[in-house]
Every structure is written in structure tokens, then in C-alpha cells.
Write a protein that holds these residues in place. Structure first.
Motif, PDB file in Angstrom:
ATOM      1  N   ALA A   1      41.362  29.483 -61.317  1.00  0.00           N
ATOM      2  CA  ALA A   1      40.236  29.947 -62.140  1.00  0.00           C
ATOM      3  C   ALA A   1      39.119  28.903 -62.198  1.00  0.00           C
ATOM      4  CB  ALA A   1      40.722  30.291 -63.549  1.00  0.00           C
ATOM      5  N   ALA A   2      39.484  27.639 -62.281  1.00  0.00           N
ATOM      6  CA  ALA A   2      38.479  26.571 -62.338  1.00  0.00           C
ATOM      7  C   ALA A   2      37.713  26.470 -61.026  1.00  0.00           C
ATOM      8  CB  ALA A   2      39.146  25.238 -62.684  1.00  0.00           C
ATOM      9  N   VAL A   3      38.410  26.604 -59.907  1.00  0.00           N
ATOM     10  CA  VAL A   3      37.738  26.582 -58.605  1.00  0.00           C
ATOM     11  C   VAL A   3      36.799  27.782 -58.500  1.00  0.00           C
ATOM     12  CG1 VAL A   3      38.076  26.827 -56.111  1.00  0.00           C
ATOM     13  CG2 VAL A   3      39.517  25.247 -57.414  1.00  0.00           C
ATOM     14  N   TRP A   4      37.241  28.929 -58.953  1.00  0.00           N
ATOM     15  CA  TRP A   4      36.426  30.137 -58.920  1.00  0.00           C
ATOM     16  C   TRP A   4      35.146  29.958 -59.740  1.00  0.00           C
ATOM     17  CZ3 TRP A   4      35.207  33.879 -62.715  1.00  0.00           C
ATOM     18  CH2 TRP A   4      34.639  35.048 -62.204  1.00  0.00           C
ATOM     19  N   ARG A   5      35.269  29.360 -60.943  1.00  0.00           N
ATOM     20  CA  ARG A   5      34.086  29.097 -61.773  1.00  0.00           C
ATOM     21  C   ARG A   5      33.099  28.183 -61.050  1.00  0.00           C
ATOM     22  NH1 ARG A   5      37.872  27.893 -65.807  1.00  0.00           N
ATOM     23  NH2 ARG A   5      38.197  29.666 -67.138  1.00  0.00           N
ATOM     24  N   LEU A   6      33.627  27.155 -60.420  1.00  0.00           N
ATOM     25  CA  LEU A   6      32.764  26.221 -59.689  1.00  0.00           C
ATOM     26  C   LEU A   6      32.071  26.915 -58.523  1.00  0.00           C
ATOM     27  CD1 LEU A   6      34.747  22.916 -59.688  1.00  0.00           C
ATOM     28  CD2 LEU A   6      32.317  23.136 -60.095  1.00  0.00           C
ATOM     29  N   GLU A   7      32.813  27.712 -57.807  1.00  0.00           N
ATOM     30  CA  GLU A   7      32.204  28.426 -56.678  1.00  0.00           C
ATOM     31  C   GLU A   7      31.102  29.363 -57.155  1.00  0.00           C
ATOM     32  OE1 GLU A   7      34.645  30.193 -53.750  1.00  0.00           O
ATOM     33  OE2 GLU A   7      35.745  28.345 -53.370  1.00  0.00           O
ATOM     34  N   ARG A   8      31.317  30.047 -58.263  1.00  0.00           N
ATOM     35  CA  ARG A   8      30.268  30.921 -58.810  1.00  0.00           C
ATOM     36  C   ARG A   8      29.013  30.119 -59.140  1.00  0.00           C
ATOM     37  NH1 ARG A   8      32.457  34.548 -63.570  1.00  0.00           N
ATOM     38  NH2 ARG A   8      31.059  33.079 -64.538  1.00  0.00           N
ATOM     39  N   ARG A   9      29.191  28.969 -59.740  1.00  0.00           N
ATOM     40  CA  ARG A   9      28.030  28.146 -60.092  1.00  0.00           C
ATOM     41  C   ARG A   9      27.329  27.645 -58.839  1.00  0.00           C
ATOM     42  NH1 ARG A   9      27.146  23.797 -64.829  1.00  0.00           N
ATOM     43  NH2 ARG A   9      24.940  23.509 -64.437  1.00  0.00           N
ATOM     44  N   LEU A  10      28.076  27.194 -57.873  1.00  0.00           N
ATOM     45  CA  LEU A  10      27.473  26.700 -56.638  1.00  0.00           C
ATOM     46  C   LEU A  10      26.737  27.830 -55.906  1.00  0.00           C
ATOM     47  CD1 LEU A  10      30.372  24.391 -55.447  1.00  0.00           C
ATOM     48  CD2 LEU A  10      28.089  23.636 -56.151  1.00  0.00           C
ATOM     49  N   HIS A  11      27.312  29.013 -55.892  1.00  0.00           N
ATOM     50  CA  HIS A  11      26.649  30.156 -55.241  1.00  0.00           C
ATOM     51  C   HIS A  11      25.379  30.550 -55.990  1.00  0.00           C
ATOM     52  CE1 HIS A  11      29.298  31.263 -51.950  1.00  0.00           C
ATOM     53  NE2 HIS A  11      30.297  30.862 -52.710  1.00  0.00           N
ATOM     54  N   SER A  12      25.401  30.439 -57.309  1.00  0.00           N
ATOM     55  CA  SER A  12      24.202  30.795 -58.078  1.00  0.00           C
ATOM     56  C   SER A  12      23.060  29.826 -57.784  1.00  0.00           C
ATOM     57  CB  SER A  12      24.505  30.827 -59.577  1.00  0.00           C
ATOM     58  OG  SER A  12      24.670  29.519 -60.085  1.00  0.00           O
ATOM     59  N   MET A  13      23.397  28.619 -57.455  1.00  0.00           N
ATOM     60  CA  MET A  13      22.360  27.627 -57.109  1.00  0.00           C
ATOM     61  C   MET A  13      21.775  27.898 -55.714  1.00  0.00           C
ATOM     62  SD  MET A  13      24.122  24.164 -58.499  1.00  0.00           S
ATOM     63  CE  MET A  13      22.885  23.159 -57.736  1.00  0.00           C
ATOM     64  N   ALA A  14      22.596  28.450 -54.831  1.00  0.00           N
ATOM     65  CA  ALA A  14      22.154  28.689 -53.456  1.00  0.00           C
ATOM     66  C   ALA A  14      21.265  29.925 -53.365  1.00  0.00           C
ATOM     67  CB  ALA A  14      23.366  28.871 -52.543  1.00  0.00           C
ATOM     68  N   GLY A  15      21.403  30.847 -54.288  1.00  0.00           N
ATOM     69  CA  GLY A  15      20.665  32.109 -54.209  1.00  0.00           C
ATOM     70  C   GLY A  15      19.470  32.082 -55.025  1.00  0.00           C
TER      71      GLY A  15
END
Length: 93
Positions: free
Chosen positions: A79-93
């Protein structure tokens, strides 16, 4: 099996991932959550290993059962990795 086999080590993929994130995003709550979840996961593993090493009977079916401490710790890391990936993806878009 050694107690120390389950301690976090510098070659652990998640440890390396956390270090890379801390370089740029040390202040992110998501990084702190992953770090804590990863620590908890290893703590559960070290507890199981320590009990086994000291001769205590360890029922791995129970240890790996749904809703066991190990399963909950593992789910927290995911779940923590998933949260981080969501944040990183939001920065890329």
C-alpha cells in the motif's frame, strides 16, 4: 536460517528505493510511511526467525495466514509503494 538474514540490508530493493526517494523527497509523508512499513515488515520476519532459532515451534501456516502480522505488514508495504507511485505519477502528468 539466521536472525540477521531478515534484517533490512543495503542491497534490499526497497531499502534502495527509499534511499533514492529520500534524496529528492525526504519531506514526503509517503516516504516516511513506506520506511515505517518496511521496518515493520522486517521486524515481523526477525521475530519469526528469532522464535525459530531459539527452538520455539513456529507454525508457518499460521504465520503466513490471511490477516497474520506478516500478511498485514506485507500489505502495508504494498500500500505504501502504491501511494508513492500515485504521487510520482501525479507529478509527471
Amino acid at each position: 536460517m539466521s536472525y540477521f538474514d531478515f534484517k533490512p540490508h543495503p542491497h534490499c530493493d526497497i531499502t534502495q528505493f527509499i534511499r533514492e526517494l529520500e534524496i529528492r523527497h525526504r519531506d514526503w509523508l509517503e516516504v516516511a510511511i513506506l520506511k515505517a512499513a518496511h521496518h515493520s515488515y522486517h521486524a515481523v520476519l526477525m521475530d519469526i526467525a528469532n522464535r525459530k532459532i531459539t527452538g520455539e515451534e513456529v507454525d508457518f501456516e499460521i504465520e503466513f495466514a490471511p490477516d497474520s502480522p506478516l500478511e498485514r505488514a506485507s500489505a502495508a508495504v504494498v500500500a505504501a509503494v502504491w501511494r508513492l507511485e500515485r504521487r510520482l505519477h501525479s507529478m509527471a502528468g
